[in-house]
Design an enzyme around this catalytic site. Sequence first.
Site, PDB file in Angstrom:
ATOM      1  N   THR A  32       0.795  -0.977   0.083  1.00  0.00           N
ATOM      2  CA  THR A  32      -0.096  -0.179   0.106  1.00  0.00           C
ATOM      3  C   THR A  32       0.993   1.401  -0.475  1.00  0.00           C
ATOM      4  OG1 THR A  32      -1.287   0.935   1.437  1.00  0.00           O
ATOM      5  CG2 THR A  32       0.101   0.215   2.262  1.00  0.00           C
TER       6      THR A  32
ATOM      7  N   TYR B   3      -1.546   0.300   9.970  1.00  0.00           N
ATOM      8  CA  TYR B   3      -1.566  -0.517   9.271  1.00  0.00           C
ATOM      9  C   TYR B   3      -0.280  -0.152   8.480  1.00  0.00           C
ATOM     10  CZ  TYR B   3      -3.784  -1.183   4.653  1.00  0.00           C
ATOM     11  OH  TYR B   3      -3.558  -1.630   3.100  1.00  0.00           O
TER      12      TYR B   3
END
Length: 313
Positions: A118, A144
Amino acid sequence: MAPGAPVALVLGGTGYLGRAICAGLRDEGHRVVALARRGGPVPAGCAVVTADLSAATAPELLRLLTRSRPSLVVNATGALWEVTDSAMERANTEVVRRLVGALGAVPGPRPRLVHLGTVYEYGAPADGREAIDEDTPERPTTPYGRTKLAGTRLVTAAVAAGRVDGCVLRLSTVIGRHAPRSSLFGMLAARLREGSGVLRVPQLDGHRDLVDLRDVVDAVVAAARTRDRTPVLNIAGGRPVPLDGAVDALIRISGMPVVRESEPRATPRRDAGDSRPIGVGSALRVLDWVPRRSTHDSLTALWESSNEVPSQL
């Protein structure tokens, strides 16, 4: 599919990204096996194997790889929404550690690994660059981002050492068919479908890079073909989009007569990140890939599927 067709194993194959990737690889001629913790809808012609990857050991993964003999493994697993930080660490880092260990021990020709990372791994870099490219120092600001970065580094270290043939695709915010309700735009589409006449919208700041789910599938297919050793490639829309403007566009696409209301500011979003453009020049050079769909295309696909149950693709 012909019995001699190459096998593609898609980890997280019943999820939002995984289902679309399974369909894309099937259309490219692969025999596709979706590996998931629980059964779920997959595209026609794809098989499902249930396994809890967060609990599977590296030897267990090795046995699975040896049995299925894939030429390609796509890791579309990961956790962001509605999980604890420790569960995020298991899903985003420990699963990758075990997978990399298993891939390094596969006898004979090793499958190619395409790991989905990501752009939130970059966090908020303070190097003064106008755009974020693959050389940008990573400074993730959320659990995250940190756990996904740890997974990426496990893959790139194994590739550099020659233990794994693979690459990491760092995705920006993906929008498309059947976006989960836990995501921002999936949630807003579901609220619009309720038809209450009022759309409550979280307070939104700044811009985000949005990429179409179909463009992501195209990138995965291209990464599966290449043997270029570039370890990390950004897969993104390539330009920041005002979040407020994207919400207004979704409302217009829906045609629903609503009054927009702002929700009180809650805790910071777990996917909070930088609003600078994400450079995709490396993906063009290595994969001959560019984003082809517009934000309007992505939001239209999302809206048209927002009252459907994901099934055969």
